[in-house]
Structures are given as structure tokens and as C-alpha cells.
Design an enzyme around this catalytic site. Structure first.
Site, PDB file in Angstrom:
ATOM      1  N   ARG A 161       0.945  -1.249   0.034  1.00 35.44           N
ATOM      2  CA  ARG A 161      -0.020  -0.081   0.019  1.00 35.44           C
ATOM      3  C   ARG A 161       0.806   1.301  -0.108  1.00 35.44           C
ATOM      4  O   ARG A 161       1.969   1.169   0.354  1.00 35.44           O
ATOM      5  CB  ARG A 161      -0.875   0.137   1.068  1.00 35.44           C
ATOM      6  CG  ARG A 161      -2.006  -0.866   1.369  1.00 35.44           C
ATOM      7  CD  ARG A 161      -2.704  -1.063   2.613  1.00 35.44           C
ATOM      8  NE  ARG A 161      -1.914  -1.769   3.498  1.00 35.44           N
ATOM      9  CZ  ARG A 161      -2.350  -1.963   4.863  1.00 35.44           C
ATOM     10  NH1 ARG A 161      -3.592  -1.457   5.260  1.00 35.44           N
ATOM     11  NH2 ARG A 161      -1.744  -2.187   5.652  1.00 35.44           N
ATOM     12  N   LYS A 174       1.532   2.077   7.244  1.00 39.62           N
ATOM     13  CA  LYS A 174       2.028   1.235   8.562  1.00 39.62           C
ATOM     14  C   LYS A 174       2.657   2.005   9.506  1.00 39.62           C
ATOM     15  O   LYS A 174       3.373   3.065   9.074  1.00 39.62           O
ATOM     16  CB  LYS A 174       2.588   0.023   8.016  1.00 39.62           C
ATOM     17  CG  LYS A 174       1.645  -1.042   7.219  1.00 39.62           C
ATOM     18  CD  LYS A 174       0.317  -1.407   8.251  1.00 39.62           C
ATOM     19  CE  LYS A 174       0.755  -2.102   9.769  1.00 39.62           C
ATOM     20  NZ  LYS A 174      -0.430  -2.512  10.411  1.00 39.62           N
ATOM     21  N   TYR A 221      -1.098   4.787  10.577  1.00 37.99           N
ATOM     22  CA  TYR A 221      -1.537   3.663  11.749  1.00 37.99           C
ATOM     23  C   TYR A 221      -0.328   3.488  12.595  1.00 37.99           C
ATOM     24  O   TYR A 221       0.771   3.221  12.068  1.00 37.99           O
ATOM     25  CB  TYR A 221      -2.047   2.368  11.021  1.00 37.99           C
ATOM     26  CG  TYR A 221      -3.247   2.299  10.326  1.00 37.99           C
ATOM     27  CD1 TYR A 221      -4.447   2.665  11.070  1.00 37.99           C
ATOM     28  CD2 TYR A 221      -3.180   2.027   8.795  1.00 37.99           C
ATOM     29  CE1 TYR A 221      -5.641   2.562  10.206  1.00 37.99           C
ATOM     30  CE2 TYR A 221      -4.529   2.102   8.222  1.00 37.99           C
ATOM     31  CZ  TYR A 221      -5.687   2.326   8.961  1.00 37.99           C
ATOM     32  OH  TYR A 221      -6.917   2.345   8.390  1.00 37.99           O
ATOM     33  N   HIS A 266      -0.845   1.662  16.248  1.00 35.46           N
ATOM     34  CA  HIS A 266      -1.234   0.496  17.089  1.00 35.46           C
ATOM     35  C   HIS A 266      -0.147   0.545  18.161  1.00 35.46           C
ATOM     36  O   HIS A 266       0.303  -0.650  18.240  1.00 35.46           O
ATOM     37  CB  HIS A 266      -1.368  -0.516  16.263  1.00 35.46           C
ATOM     38  CG  HIS A 266      -2.177  -0.632  15.189  1.00 35.46           C
ATOM     39  ND1 HIS A 266      -3.677  -0.729  15.463  1.00 35.46           N
ATOM     40  CD2 HIS A 266      -2.105  -0.556  13.918  1.00 35.46           C
ATOM     41  CE1 HIS A 266      -4.343  -0.857  14.398  1.00 35.46           C
ATOM     42  NE2 HIS A 266      -3.610  -0.759  13.398  1.00 35.46           N
ATOM     43  N   GLU A 317      -5.960   4.809  13.627  1.00 31.58           N
ATOM     44  CA  GLU A 317      -7.004   4.077  14.308  1.00 31.58           C
ATOM     45  C   GLU A 317      -7.595   4.628  15.748  1.00 31.58           C
ATOM     46  O   GLU A 317      -8.495   4.070  16.167  1.00 31.58           O
ATOM     47  CB  GLU A 317      -6.163   2.595  14.740  1.00 31.58           C
ATOM     48  CG  GLU A 317      -5.226   2.953  15.918  1.00 31.58           C
ATOM     49  CD  GLU A 317      -3.837   3.115  15.591  1.00 31.58           C
ATOM     50  OE1 GLU A 317      -2.784   3.081  16.380  1.00 31.58           O
ATOM     51  OE2 GLU A 317      -3.688   3.606  14.288  1.00 31.58           O
ATOM     52  N   ASP A 336      -2.557  -6.379  15.465  1.00 28.40           N
ATOM     53  CA  ASP A 336      -2.134  -5.351  15.400  1.00 28.40           C
ATOM     54  C   ASP A 336      -2.195  -4.668  16.841  1.00 28.40           C
ATOM     55  O   ASP A 336      -1.282  -3.937  17.321  1.00 28.40           O
ATOM     56  CB  ASP A 336      -2.668  -4.283  14.474  1.00 28.40           C
ATOM     57  CG  ASP A 336      -2.097  -4.405  13.294  1.00 28.40           C
ATOM     58  OD1 ASP A 336      -1.121  -4.731  12.940  1.00 28.40           O
ATOM     59  OD2 ASP A 336      -2.828  -4.083  12.308  1.00 28.40           O
TER      60      ASP A 336
END
Length: 381
Positions: A15, A75, A94, A96, A118, A270
Site C-alpha cells: 500500500r 503502516k 496507523y 497501534h 486508528e 495489530d
């Protein structure tokens, strides 16, 4: 503002933070988009597509990080990416963090302002930037779970939907949120026997109305979860507490009692995973067998369908990227409490309560760091 889009470097992550259309939209508003060479190759968008959209192509990640005021990724940053971050720079991706103390501490040391997709919320308390990837992961969970049930993959050799005269597989979905709902929808579509377990009565009512007799809904108790898992062929873990580590819903003792060749797909990996036997895997080596059960615990599941995922993600993130670029992060977060909920780390401080609690770190309320004179000013460059 100068907005940087580096190439993702996590294992088998294809991605990219922005589509060419997203880059063009930012350019229309007077911002400069800096894209690392080859960043969009994994979604079928070459450098020429980004150039045509008005972006500037840079030869290396180092150049992107050095020149950009805000980094837009997919990510969590890998160690060598964190080393390139600096105080005053905004990272929007993101993260996490609740299950990753090392990354949290490294981001704190960087001094950067780190906003996590998130934990951004909306007026209903939903998570609009997590939702697109939860949709993808939920749908993929059934797809990969069905594959893992094949004998060649270590599974019990069961066809998810069965055939006339042979019972379908029993699929249990733990969590009736976005990911769980999409997982259930796919499993129902393949004619599996589906049970959805959640602790919210209103959510169970909504699921019952949506699926009717095609799926069974159960209130989440330890007994209900254990009983359903022991009878299941495929269990999909789709639980989520925003920003916090996932609860362990299946102990090793329960997993040990599951039928040999059954499958666990942990979408919550995650956030640390919701099965005691879960550990992170990659697309290069997505599964392992423990206690006789096949585990699929890939931490970036949507990366396998990178084009679909990137376009869906950009659709969701672009309004927030625009707000950050137009206003600067301080005003953007001050104006929008839902975007403010995304602030996880700022200038060596943890600013999200669930992250701080999960990691035993000091919590600094996000509102206390929104002081005049901090952050980046918006506008073109």
C-alpha cells in the site's frame, strides 16, 4: 505545506499513503506532495501518474523525510524510518502503539507529533480511518480462513460452505464491529454456519436484523466464547478497544482443546491479538500451527490487496490530511475533537490515555499540548 509520502518498507506491504488522485487534491489546495520514487508501484500507480497529478518525485526516503513537514504513511514507521523523524514534524499513519512499547518509546524520543489513524473518531464514537481497513480485513479473514482449512495448509480439509449432503463449516466471529460484520457477511455468503459473539446488546440486535436466520448471535460470556470455539472450524478474532491492547478471549488451554486442523484468524493482532497463542506473522510466512490449530496472524492483512486498500484508505484520510495541511496540526486538532483523539505522541509525551495505560507510561492529555505557537502553519510552499 510540504507533505511526504515514502514507500512502505514493512514486509510485503504494497500500500501507499496517498493515491495520485489524493496528491492532486492536495495540490489543488496549494500544497506540495513529495513522493518517494516507486512508492505507488504496488498499487499499479507509477511515478508518472504522481507527476501527472502534480507531485514531486524524490529519489529516496531520506529525501522525503528531510523535506516534508508532514509524513503520510500506511503502516507504523519501522526503526530506520523513526530515526528520520524530527521534532516539529507530523506523522499521520496507523500506529497501534498499545502493543508496541519499543515503537512508542522511539517515537517519543524523536520529538515528532504522531497522529494515529486508528484512534481518530467521529460524532458517533466510530473510527472512520480504521473502518476501511477493518472492512477489508474482515472480508479477507473469511477468504484466508477458508484457504487455511484446506488440508494442504494444515487445516482439517473442510470446504467452508459444504456441499449438498455434507454440513458446512462452523464459523465463529468474535466481535460484531466493522471487521466482524464484514467477516460474517462473507461467511454467510459462502453458506457457512455462522455465529457472531459480542458484548453489546444493541449491536447484537442490529446484527440479528441484518442477518436474520442466516447467522446466530450470542452475548459474550467466557462460557459462550469457549463453547462456540470448541465446536468451531474457523474462529475469527475481530475485537477492538480503541487505542488499547486487545483482550485475550481464548486461552491456550481452550485452544488446546479445539479440534485439530481448526483455524484461528486474528484480525486484532495489530493490538496484541485476542488469542493467547497468537503471535505476529507476515505475508511471507502467514501461518503457523500451535496446539494443533492453524493460526493466521498477519499484522497488515489489507496489504495483500493493496490497490483496493489504498484507494479505500485515501478516500477516508484525505479530508483529515487536508485539514492538517490547511490549518496546521494545532488548529486542526483544536477545531476538531475527533481528529484530536488521534494524537498519540507529541514531543516525548504520550497523549492517548489507552496507550499510556496499556504500556504503563505517563499520560499527558492532548488538550494540554495544544498551545499557541506550537505545530506547523498551513499553506503552500
Amino acid at each position: 505545506m510540504r507533505i511526504g509520502v515514502p514507500k512502505e518498507i514493512k514486509t510485503h506491504e504494497y500500500r501507499v499513503g496517498l493515491t495520485p488522485a489524493g496528491a492532486r487534491e492536495l495540490g489543488v489546495h496549494g500544497h506540495q506532495v513529495l513522493v518517494e520514487q516507486g512508492a505507488g508501484a504496488g498499487i499499479g500507480c507509477g511515478d508518472d501518474a504522481y507527476r501527472a497529478a502534480g507531485a514531486t518525485i524524490l529519489a529516496s526516503a531520506e529525501a522525503v523525510f528531510a523535506e516534508a513537514e508532514m509524513i503520510v504513511k500506511v503502516k507504523e514507521p519501522q526503526p530506520r524510518e523513526i530515526a528520520r523523524l524530527r521534532r516539529g514534524q507530523v506523522l499521520f499513519t496507523y500506529l497501534h502503539l498499545a502493543a508496541d512499547r519499543a515503537q512508542t518509546e522511539a517515537l517519543m524520543r524523536s520529538g515528532a507529533t504522531c497522529i494515529a489513524y486508528e484512534t481518530v473518531t467521529d460524532r458517533t464514537g466510530a473510527l472512520p480511518l480504521l473502518a476501511p481497513m477493518s472492512e477489508v480485513a474482515g472480508r479477507m479473514a473469511v477468504q484466508v480462513g477458508a484457504h487455511c482449512l484446506e488440508r494442504e495448509q494444515g487445516g482439517a480439509g473442510i470446504l467452508l460452505g459444504g456441499v449438498p449432503g455434507v454440513a458446512p463449516a462452523k464459523v465463529v466471529v468474535l466481535g460484531g464491529g466493522v471487521a466482524g460484520t464484514h467477516a460474517a457477511r462473507m461467511a454467510v455468503g459462502l453458506e457457512a454456519s455462522v455465529t457472531i459473539i459480542d458484548r453489546s446488546i444493541p449491536r447484537l440486535k442490529a446484527l440479528d436484523l441484518q442477518f436474520g436466520a442466516r447467522a446466530t448471535t450470542l452475548f459474550a460470556t467466557a462460557e459462550a466464547i469457549e463453547h462456540a470455539a470448541l465446536a468451531a472450524d474457523l474462529v475469527i478474532g475481530a475485537v477492538l478497544v480503541p487505542g488499547a491492547a486487545a483482550a485475550k478471549l481464548l486461552s491456550r488451554a481452550v485452544v488446546r482443546r479445539m479440534r485439530p486442523g481448526s483455524v484461528l484468524v486474528d484480525i486484532a493482532i495489530d493490538q496484541g491479538g485476542c488469542f493467547e497463542t497468537s503471535r505476529p506473522t507476515t505475508h511471507a510466512a502467514p501461518t503457523y500451527v500451535e496446539e494443533g490449530v492453524v493460526h493466521y496472524c498477519v499484522t497488515n492483512m489489507p496489504g495483500a490487496v493493496a490497490r483496493t486498500s489504498t484507494f479505500a484508505l485515501t478516500n477516508a484520510t484525505l479530508p483529515f490530511v487536508l485539514a492538517l495541511a490547511e490549518k496546521g496540526w494545532v488548529r486542526a486538532l483544536s477545531d476538531d475533537p475527533h481528529l484530536c483523539a488521534g494524537l498519540n505522541v507529541h514531543d516525548r509525551q504520550v497523549t492517548h490515555m489507552a496507550v499510556a495505560q496499556a504500556l504503563g507510561l505517563r499520560f499527558t492529555p492532548a488538550r494540554t499540548v495544544l498551545l499557541p505557537g506550537q505545530g506547523l502553519a498551513g499553506g503552500g510552499s
